[in-house]
Enzyme design. Structure first.
Site, PDB file in Angstrom:
ATOM      1  N   LYS A   1       0.838  -1.225   0.000  1.00 24.27           N
ATOM      2  CA  LYS A   1       0.000   0.000   0.000  1.00 24.27           C
ATOM      3  C   LYS A   1       0.853   1.247   0.000  1.00 24.27           C
ATOM      4  O   LYS A   1       2.027   1.228   0.375  1.00 24.27           O
ATOM      5  CB  LYS A   1      -0.942   0.018   1.217  1.00 24.27           C
ATOM      6  CG  LYS A   1      -0.254  -0.069   2.599  1.00 24.27           C
ATOM      7  CD  LYS A   1       0.249   1.258   3.152  1.00 24.27           C
ATOM      8  CE  LYS A   1       1.133   1.095   4.369  1.00 24.27           C
ATOM      9  NZ  LYS A   1       1.942   2.232   4.726  1.00 24.27           N
TER      10      LYS A   1
ATOM     11  N   SER B   1       2.918  -6.451   6.633  1.00 22.48           N
ATOM     12  CA  SER B   1       1.476  -6.553   6.897  1.00 22.48           C
ATOM     13  C   SER B   1       0.788  -7.328   5.775  1.00 22.48           C
ATOM     14  O   SER B   1      -0.128  -8.121   6.021  1.00 22.48           O
ATOM     15  CB  SER B   1       0.844  -5.161   6.990  1.00 22.48           C
ATOM     16  OG  SER B   1       1.473  -4.429   8.007  1.00 22.48           O
TER      17      SER B   1
ATOM     18  N   ASP C   1      -1.719  -2.139  10.152  1.00 21.54           N
ATOM     19  CA  ASP C   1      -1.967  -2.114   8.696  1.00 21.54           C
ATOM     20  C   ASP C   1      -2.527  -3.440   8.171  1.00 21.54           C
ATOM     21  O   ASP C   1      -2.866  -3.531   6.993  1.00 21.54           O
ATOM     22  CB  ASP C   1      -0.661  -1.841   7.932  1.00 21.54           C
ATOM     23  CG  ASP C   1      -0.150  -0.426   8.118  1.00 21.54           C
ATOM     24  OD1 ASP C   1      -0.880   0.399   8.694  1.00 21.54           O
ATOM     25  OD2 ASP C   1       0.981  -0.158   7.686  1.00 21.54           O
TER      26      ASP C   1
HETATM   27  P1  ATP Z   1       4.985  -0.403   7.635  1.00 23.15           P
HETATM   28  O1  ATP Z   1       4.882   0.503   6.456  1.00 23.15           O
HETATM   29  O2  ATP Z   1       3.856  -1.399   7.766  1.00 23.15           O
HETATM   30  O3  ATP Z   1       5.312   0.262   8.913  1.00 23.15           O
HETATM   31  P2  ATP Z   1       7.315  -1.397   6.386  1.00 23.15           P
HETATM   32  O4  ATP Z   1       6.711  -1.752   5.066  1.00 23.15           O
HETATM   33  O5  ATP Z   1       8.156  -0.162   6.453  1.00 23.15           O
HETATM   34  O6  ATP Z   1       6.216  -1.361   7.462  1.00 23.15           O
HETATM   35  P3  ATP Z   1       8.016  -4.136   6.705  1.00 23.15           P
HETATM   36  O7  ATP Z   1       8.760  -4.563   5.500  1.00 23.15           O
HETATM   37  O8  ATP Z   1       6.601  -4.518   6.796  1.00 23.15           O
HETATM   38  O9  ATP Z   1       8.204  -2.581   6.870  1.00 23.15           O
HETATM   39  O10 ATP Z   1       8.745  -4.723   8.008  1.00 23.15           O
HETATM   40  C1  ATP Z   1       9.606  -4.011   8.844  1.00 23.15           C
HETATM   41  C2  ATP Z   1      10.462  -4.963   9.715  1.00 23.15           C
HETATM   42  O11 ATP Z   1       9.677  -6.065  10.194  1.00 23.15           O
HETATM   43  C3  ATP Z   1      11.593  -5.599   8.915  1.00 23.15           C
HETATM   44  O12 ATP Z   1      12.760  -4.843   9.094  1.00 23.15           O
HETATM   45  C4  ATP Z   1      11.728  -7.003   9.466  1.00 23.15           C
HETATM   46  O13 ATP Z   1      12.799  -7.120  10.366  1.00 23.15           O
HETATM   47  C5  ATP Z   1      10.430  -7.283  10.220  1.00 23.15           C
HETATM   48  N1  ATP Z   1       9.608  -8.341   9.579  1.00 23.15           N
HETATM   49  C6  ATP Z   1       8.972  -9.343  10.188  1.00 23.15           C
HETATM   50  N2  ATP Z   1       8.276 -10.102   9.323  1.00 23.15           N
HETATM   51  C7  ATP Z   1       8.465  -9.572   8.113  1.00 23.15           C
HETATM   52  C8  ATP Z   1       8.000  -9.897   6.821  1.00 23.15           C
HETATM   53  N3  ATP Z   1       7.202 -10.948   6.594  1.00 23.15           N
HETATM   54  N4  ATP Z   1       8.398  -9.132   5.808  1.00 23.15           N
HETATM   55  C9  ATP Z   1       9.203  -8.064   6.031  1.00 23.15           C
HETATM   56  N5  ATP Z   1       9.688  -7.722   7.223  1.00 23.15           N
HETATM   57  C10 ATP Z   1       9.314  -8.454   8.272  1.00 23.15           C
END
Ligand code: ATP
Length: 317
Positions: A14, A115, A148
């Site tokens: 998203k 998420s 999310d």
């Molecule tokens: P958001 O925008 O929802 O705050 P994001 O997209 O910036 O999150 P994600 O990639 O969802 O970040 O994940 C952030 C952290 O969560 C990663 O650095 C990782 O260590 C941990 N993590 C746990 N499970 C996952 C997963 N399935 N995919 C990615 N990261 C994960």
């Protein structure tokens, strides 16, 4: 030979077309008022039956090159395992699953990739274990793990209130096209929130309770010029504070013709709004040449988490 059931579910990443952030609450979370837009960059999760109660987690080889065991946790702390485990607790199921993720959404990129993985895992395991939960019930389970996750289950476009977990769907008449510029590094969402709080230390910030109606109207009608004027992200300032190069990338994309550039969620991915699909494709080429990056064209709204493939895998016993 035994036939083991296997289910693949897909969920979208998203962007936040608008993200208003209030001060930290007593429980440490921030109240937000946001407009989510699911975009056509998807995560796949395959859940395969196991005869015991264990979970395993792996990355599919078709995952984007940025996904490696250094950035993608291959243990119990992965959101995919946590979501499957939470569903098991909620339903009383006792079986485990082999979980495999095809990762395409940048990690720690502000696009809710984790998420999306959790939402896909909930949908896949719900089908694998014949739990029979509907999307609303899965959203209740998902919300325990991340604000999310309910939106990744519903997809489309939605207003998110509370901490982003109170989702009200919006019906859009037309799609919008975006060029995404992922970064080669990640930003930790909690760190971006802490930075925002520090930058605002001497300001009186109120908790937001509703989203801006002009932004809703512009998104519903895909009025790209009005939407460009109304894009808003309160976290952008903090993301730029932590990674000043974001500002240069936004400036470059806008100079090359983007209607507007904005940090996606907590960053560092940047989403450039384009006038049309063709314009987005031209813009991507220009941005790739100028910045030597691998930008992507996506459209929104995209569908929420759903099963895409359901079959038996035969394994020797
Ligand atoms: P958001 O925008 O929802 O705050 P994001 O997209 O910036 O999150 P994600 O990639 O969802 O970040 O994940 C952030 C952290 O969560 C990663 O650095 C990782 O260590 C941990 N993590 C746990 N499970 C996952 C997963 N399935 N995919 C990615 N990261 C994960």
């Amino acid at each position: 030979m035994i036939g083991l059931k296997s289910v693949v579910a897909r969920a979208p990443g998203k962007i936040n077309v608008s993200l208003e952030v209030g001060p930290p609450r007593e429980d440490g979370y921030h109240s937000v008022a946001t407009i989510y837009l699911a975009v056509s960059l998807f995560e796949d999760v395959r859940a395969s039956e196991r005869m015991d109660s264990e979970f395993t987690i792996s990355l599919h080889p078709d995952s984007a090159p940025f996904a490696d065991p250094e950035t993608f946790p291959l243990g119990k702390d992965n959101l995919v395992v946590r979501a499957a485990d939470e569903l098991r607790r909620y339903t009383g199921v006792t079986m485990g699953a082999d979980l495999e993720v095809t990762k395409r959404v940048p990690i720690a990129g502000g696009m809710g990739g984790g998420s999306a993985d959790a939402a896909a895992a909930l949908v896949a395991c719900n089908a694998l274990w014949d739990c029979g939960l509907n999307r609303e019930e899965l959203a209740v389970v998902g919300a325990k793990l991340g604000a999310d996750i309910p939106f990744a289950l519903f997809g489309g476009a939605a207003v998110g209130l509370g901490i982003g977990d109170q989702v009200s769907p919006m019906l859009l008449r037309r799609s919008t096209y975006w060029v995404l510029v992922p970064a080669s590094y990640g930003l930790s969402t909690p760190e971006v929130y802490r930075t925002l709080d520090k930058l605002r230390a001497d300001q009186d910030v109120e908790a937001p309770h509703e989203v801006d109606i002009d932004t809703v109207q512009a998104l519903v009608t895909a009025d790209v010029n009005a939407l460009g004027l109304n894009l808003r992200n309160d976290m952008e300032q903090a993301a730029i504070h932590l990674a000043p190069e974001i500002d240069t990338v936004i400036g470059t994309g806008e100079r090359l013709g983007a209607v507007r550039g904005i940090v996606s969620g907590s960053g560092p991915t940047i989403a450039f709004l384009a006038e049309s699909k063709t314009h987005a494709e031209q813009l991507r080429t220009l941005i790739n040449e100028e910045l030597d990056v691998d930008a992507l064209v996506v459209s929104g709204p995209a569908n929420g988490a759903a099963v895409v493939n359901h079959h038996a895998v035969f394994r020797g016993n």
